[in-house]
Design a protein around this motif. Structure first.
Motif, PDB file in Angstrom:
ATOM      1  N   ASN A  46      12.184   9.980  46.970  1.00 50.09           N
ATOM      2  CA  ASN A  46      11.754  11.284  47.472  1.00 50.09           C
ATOM      3  C   ASN A  46      10.304  11.505  47.070  1.00 50.09           C
ATOM      4  OD1 ASN A  46      11.313  14.053  47.939  1.00 50.09           O
ATOM      5  ND2 ASN A  46      13.460  14.529  47.600  1.00 50.09           N
ATOM      6  N   ALA A  47       9.440  11.725  48.074  1.00 45.67           N
ATOM      7  CA  ALA A  47       8.010  11.884  47.798  1.00 45.67           C
ATOM      8  C   ALA A  47       7.725  13.066  46.881  1.00 45.67           C
ATOM      9  CB  ALA A  47       7.250  12.041  49.108  1.00 45.67           C
ATOM     10  N   ALA A  48       8.604  14.082  46.917  1.00 43.56           N
ATOM     11  CA  ALA A  48       8.404  15.267  46.081  1.00 43.56           C
ATOM     12  C   ALA A  48       8.552  14.963  44.593  1.00 43.56           C
ATOM     13  CB  ALA A  48       9.390  16.362  46.488  1.00 43.56           C
ATOM     14  N   LEU A  49       9.165  13.811  44.243  1.00 43.52           N
ATOM     15  CA  LEU A  49       9.379  13.460  42.843  1.00 43.52           C
ATOM     16  C   LEU A  49       8.262  12.597  42.276  1.00 43.52           C
ATOM     17  CD1 LEU A  49      13.191  12.589  42.959  1.00 43.52           C
ATOM     18  CD2 LEU A  49      12.133  14.723  42.230  1.00 43.52           C
ATOM     19  N   VAL A  50       7.354  12.130  43.129  1.00 40.49           N
ATOM     20  CA  VAL A  50       6.291  11.246  42.659  1.00 40.49           C
ATOM     21  C   VAL A  50       5.341  11.992  41.725  1.00 40.49           C
ATOM     22  CG1 VAL A  50       4.323   9.832  43.361  1.00 40.49           C
ATOM     23  CG2 VAL A  50       6.437   9.782  44.704  1.00 40.49           C
ATOM     24  N   ALA A  51       4.847  13.142  42.152  1.00 43.53           N
ATOM     25  CA  ALA A  51       3.878  13.902  41.355  1.00 43.53           C
ATOM     26  C   ALA A  51       4.421  14.319  39.992  1.00 43.53           C
ATOM     27  CB  ALA A  51       3.395  15.122  42.141  1.00 43.53           C
ATOM     28  N   PRO A  52       5.665  14.889  39.902  1.00 44.70           N
ATOM     29  CA  PRO A  52       6.174  15.279  38.577  1.00 44.70           C
ATOM     30  C   PRO A  52       6.292  14.110  37.605  1.00 44.70           C
ATOM     31  CG  PRO A  52       7.485  16.278  40.310  1.00 44.70           C
ATOM     32  CD  PRO A  52       6.569  15.308  40.971  1.00 44.70           C
ATOM     33  N   GLN A  53       6.664  12.933  38.108  1.00 43.54           N
ATOM     34  CA  GLN A  53       6.791  11.773  37.223  1.00 43.54           C
ATOM     35  C   GLN A  53       5.432  11.335  36.683  1.00 43.54           C
ATOM     36  OE1 GLN A  53       9.844   8.692  38.557  1.00 43.54           O
ATOM     37  NE2 GLN A  53       9.685   9.891  40.432  1.00 43.54           N
ATOM     38  N   ILE A  54       4.434  11.293  37.553  1.00 45.29           N
ATOM     39  CA  ILE A  54       3.090  10.905  37.112  1.00 45.29           C
ATOM     40  C   ILE A  54       2.550  11.914  36.110  1.00 45.29           C
ATOM     41  CG2 ILE A  54       0.712  10.514  37.875  1.00 45.29           C
ATOM     42  CD1 ILE A  54       1.882   9.699  40.610  1.00 45.29           C
ATOM     43  N   LEU A  55       2.688  13.201  36.423  1.00 49.34           N
ATOM     44  CA  LEU A  55       2.183  14.267  35.547  1.00 49.34           C
ATOM     45  C   LEU A  55       2.860  14.208  34.181  1.00 49.34           C
ATOM     46  CD1 LEU A  55       0.422  16.796  35.250  1.00 49.34           C
ATOM     47  CD2 LEU A  55       2.351  18.136  36.132  1.00 49.34           C
ATOM     48  N   ALA A  56       4.185  14.036  34.172  1.00 46.82           N
ATOM     49  CA  ALA A  56       4.932  13.999  32.906  1.00 46.82           C
ATOM     50  C   ALA A  56       4.495  12.823  32.040  1.00 46.82           C
ATOM     51  CB  ALA A  56       6.433  13.919  33.194  1.00 46.82           C
ATOM     52  N   ILE A  57       4.324  11.648  32.632  1.00 48.52           N
ATOM     53  CA  ILE A  57       3.952  10.454  31.861  1.00 48.52           C
ATOM     54  C   ILE A  57       2.555  10.599  31.269  1.00 48.52           C
ATOM     55  CG2 ILE A  57       3.367   8.008  32.099  1.00 48.52           C
ATOM     56  CD1 ILE A  57       5.732   7.829  34.090  1.00 48.52           C
ATOM     57  N   TYR A  58       1.596  11.036  32.058  1.00 49.36           N
ATOM     58  CA  TYR A  58       0.224  11.187  31.545  1.00 49.36           C
ATOM     59  C   TYR A  58       0.133  12.287  30.487  1.00 49.36           C
ATOM     60  CZ  TYR A  58      -2.274   7.873  34.507  1.00 49.36           C
ATOM     61  OH  TYR A  58      -2.776   6.713  35.081  1.00 49.36           O
ATOM     62  N   LEU A  59       0.867  13.388  30.681  1.00 44.69           N
ATOM     63  CA  LEU A  59       0.837  14.469  29.690  1.00 44.69           C
ATOM     64  C   LEU A  59       1.463  14.035  28.373  1.00 44.69           C
ATOM     65  CD1 LEU A  59       1.686  17.710  31.723  1.00 44.69           C
ATOM     66  CD2 LEU A  59      -0.464  17.129  30.584  1.00 44.69           C
ATOM     67  N   ILE A  60       2.603  13.363  28.448  1.00 47.79           N
ATOM     68  CA  ILE A  60       3.297  12.933  27.227  1.00 47.79           C
ATOM     69  C   ILE A  60       2.431  11.957  26.432  1.00 47.79           C
ATOM     70  CG2 ILE A  60       5.263  11.619  26.347  1.00 47.79           C
ATOM     71  CD1 ILE A  60       6.917  12.842  28.640  1.00 47.79           C
ATOM     72  N   LEU A  61       1.854  10.979  27.110  1.00 49.01           N
ATOM     73  CA  LEU A  61       1.008  10.007  26.415  1.00 49.01           C
ATOM     74  C   LEU A  61      -0.262  10.662  25.856  1.00 49.01           C
ATOM     75  CD1 LEU A  61       1.336   6.847  28.694  1.00 49.01           C
ATOM     76  CD2 LEU A  61       2.275   7.195  26.408  1.00 49.01           C
ATOM     77  N   SER A  62      -0.829  11.609  26.598  1.00 49.38           N
ATOM     78  CA  SER A  62      -2.025  12.308  26.108  1.00 49.38           C
ATOM     79  C   SER A  62      -1.708  13.131  24.870  1.00 49.38           C
ATOM     80  CB  SER A  62      -2.593  13.210  27.209  1.00 49.38           C
ATOM     81  OG  SER A  62      -2.986  12.458  28.335  1.00 49.38           O
ATOM     82  N   LEU A  63      -0.562  13.822  24.888  1.00 52.84           N
ATOM     83  CA  LEU A  63      -0.146  14.609  23.721  1.00 52.84           C
ATOM     84  C   LEU A  63       0.124  13.712  22.517  1.00 52.84           C
ATOM     85  CD1 LEU A  63       2.234  17.234  25.412  1.00 52.84           C
ATOM     86  CD2 LEU A  63       0.019  17.674  24.352  1.00 52.84           C
ATOM     87  N   PHE A  64       0.694  12.551  22.785  1.00 55.37           N
ATOM     88  CA  PHE A  64       0.992  11.601  21.711  1.00 55.37           C
ATOM     89  C   PHE A  64      -0.303  11.154  21.024  1.00 55.37           C
ATOM     90  CE2 PHE A  64       1.835   7.213  20.228  1.00 55.37           C
ATOM     91  CZ  PHE A  64       2.865   7.486  19.342  1.00 55.37           C
ATOM     92  N   VAL A  65      -1.331  10.877  21.814  1.00 50.68           N
ATOM     93  CA  VAL A  65      -2.623  10.469  21.260  1.00 50.68           C
ATOM     94  C   VAL A  65      -3.255  11.612  20.470  1.00 50.68           C
ATOM     95  CG1 VAL A  65      -4.972   9.767  21.847  1.00 50.68           C
ATOM     96  CG2 VAL A  65      -3.031   8.735  23.033  1.00 50.68           C
ATOM     97  N   LEU A  66      -3.158  12.830  21.003  1.00 49.69           N
ATOM     98  CA  LEU A  66      -3.735  13.978  20.296  1.00 49.69           C
ATOM     99  C   LEU A  66      -3.026  14.239  18.983  1.00 49.69           C
ATOM    100  CD1 LEU A  66      -4.304  16.433  23.291  1.00 49.69           C
ATOM    101  CD2 LEU A  66      -6.048  15.187  21.987  1.00 49.69           C
ATOM    102  N   ILE A  67      -1.701  14.080  18.973  1.00 47.54           N
ATOM    103  CA  ILE A  67      -0.944  14.279  17.729  1.00 47.54           C
ATOM    104  C   ILE A  67      -1.375  13.269  16.669  1.00 47.54           C
ATOM    105  CG2 ILE A  67       1.363  14.098  16.707  1.00 47.54           C
ATOM    106  CD1 ILE A  67       2.464  15.260  19.323  1.00 47.54           C
ATOM    107  N   LEU A  68      -1.647  12.022  17.107  1.00 46.98           N
ATOM    108  CA  LEU A  68      -2.094  10.984  16.175  1.00 46.98           C
ATOM    109  C   LEU A  68      -3.584  11.125  15.817  1.00 46.98           C
ATOM    110  CD1 LEU A  68      -0.296   7.830  17.629  1.00 46.98           C
ATOM    111  CD2 LEU A  68       0.373   9.231  15.670  1.00 46.98           C
ATOM    112  N   ARG A  69      -4.267  12.097  16.484  1.00 45.75           N
ATOM    113  CA  ARG A  69      -5.673  12.383  16.237  1.00 45.75           C
ATOM    114  C   ARG A  69      -6.560  11.159  16.460  1.00 45.75           C
ATOM    115  NH1 ARG A  69      -5.696  16.443  10.935  1.00 45.75           N
ATOM    116  NH2 ARG A  69      -4.378  18.057  11.882  1.00 45.75           N
TER     117      ARG A  69
END
Length: 401
Positions: A59-82
């Protein structure tokens, strides 16, 4: 995946800092390169491999949420590790992945349509009702030299001639599928009319999965509590201004093991001191208040059930709990109905995001078949998929009444 990495990671990197930066990156550039590489690969896996095995996963509607979730989670992980990281590369890579994966997804959707040959006997005939695949029904055990992605048969309805034909297909490298299993994977439902004792035994979820799910439920509730409390406070004020009566609505529902519990919701209907008989909500129900219509559409009325989760009575995802009178009624006319109570009930679930609101026996039977599919295939991956579908449901208002 290689092309995606070049377009979504390497190209933005070179355009921003030039080819010389490849040989001597600073700490921020180096960290961003690693993070965006991991994010790009995970996004590709998620879009094309992780959720596509579930009905509606393509479903094309699920592509954007998956990309957004992955990039946000990894970005937050890097910020937490400073760690030092280039935010420009993270943003550029995220935007490039968003565009590229949508283009790739839409292109492959048009080119890759499953083509099956089906033995025209038993439950294999039901494949004619599935619009997402191309099916040619075989009247004789011969493919006539045509190429298919697989051959489908109801193994309980074929004779020795068809069995030899299917064996020959396997030896020639052609996939052979059981019609019942294929129908379940395409429709997201388990037919309760065709179940046996062996089927019931296979519907027991893993204990380790249930423990992990409980930890996730509690963790999610605690982490989201600051935002949820603000939304609840605003909702409570709006309900108080809009209509008379209590802010919260408490009702007895049937939970795991057929045990009753008290479910909490924000009141979305006109308050009545009389004990009205239990009944389904209708389309444009005149009992629903102005604020109630909005909070039912956005599912905000379900937020007080976070308390039920902390009490161990509910989960974020599971079969929707019903009222006792409905349970007794459905248990008499729908086979195996009470088996849906083998899991904790959920705020959202597979049946809610797939079939919406059920208001009669026929719709409830369809809902039960979705519940049984969830119980049979319960996993973290399926729960993640339901979360994405729930977000989509909240924004579209699908199934609300």
């Amino acid at each position: 995946m290689v092309i995606g990495w070049i377009l979504c990671v390497a190209l933005p990197y070179v355009l921003m800092w030039g080819p010389l930066a490849v040989w001597s990156p600073n700490n921020g550039q180096q960290t961003a390169l690693v993070v965006t590489t991991v994010a790009s690969l995970l996004a590709n896996i998620a879009v094309f491999r992780l959720l596509t095995r579930y009905p509606g996963g393509r479903n094309a509607a699920l592509v954007a949420p998956q990309i957004l979730a992955i990039y946000l989670i990894l970005s937050l992980f890097v910020l937490i590790l400073r760690q030092e990281v280039s935010r420009y590369l993270l943003l550029a890579s995220g935007v490039a992945s968003f565009i590229w994966l949508h283009v790739e997804f839409m292109t492959l959707q048009r080119l890759k349509r499953i083509k099956l040959a089906a033995v025209n006997l038993g439950r294999a005939k039901d494949l004619a009702n599935i619009s997402s695949i191309t099916v040619r029904f075989l009247q004789e055990p011969d493919l006539h030299g045509l190429r298919y992605d697989g051959v489908v048969a109801d193994f309980n309805a074929i004779d020795a001639t068809w069995e030899r034909f299917l064996t020959k297909c396997v030896l020639n490298g052609i996939a052979v599928y059981n019609a019942r299993n294929l129908l379940e994977s395409l429709t997201g439902r388990v037919s309760i009319k065709k179940m046996s004792e062996n089927d019931i035994g296979s519907l027991l979820p893993s204990k380790n999965y249930e423990r992990l799910k409980y930890l996730f439920d509690v963790g999610f509730v605690i982490v989201s509590l600051p935002i949820v409390l603000i939304i609840c406070l605003i909702t409570a004020i709006c309900i108080r201004i809009d209509s008379k009566g209590p802010i919260l609505f408490a009702q007895t529902r049937i939970g795991r093991g057929n045990r009753p519990f008290t479910l909490y919701k924000f009141r979305s209907m006109v308050y009545s001191k009389c004990d009205d008989p239990e009944r389904f909500a209708d389309e444009n129900d005149d009992r629903v208040t102005r604020v109630g219509r909005f909070i039912r559409c956005t599912r905000i009325d379900e937020l007080p059930q976070f308390l039920n989760i902390l009490k161990g009575e509910m989960s974020l995802i599971g079969p929707r709990p019903e009222q006792p009178s409905f349970v007794r009624q459905f248990d008499e006319v729908i086979p195996f109905y009470s088996y849906r109570h083998v899991l904790k009930p959920g705020i959202t679930g597979w049946a809610q995001v797939r079939s919406g609101y059920a208001a009669d026996i026929d719709e409830t039977q369809l809902k039960i078949e979705h519940d049984f599919y969830y119980i049979k295939n319960a996993s973290i991956a399926l729960d993640i998929y339901i979360v994405f579908l729930t977000v989509k449901t909240v924004f579209t208002g699908f199934g609300s009444r």
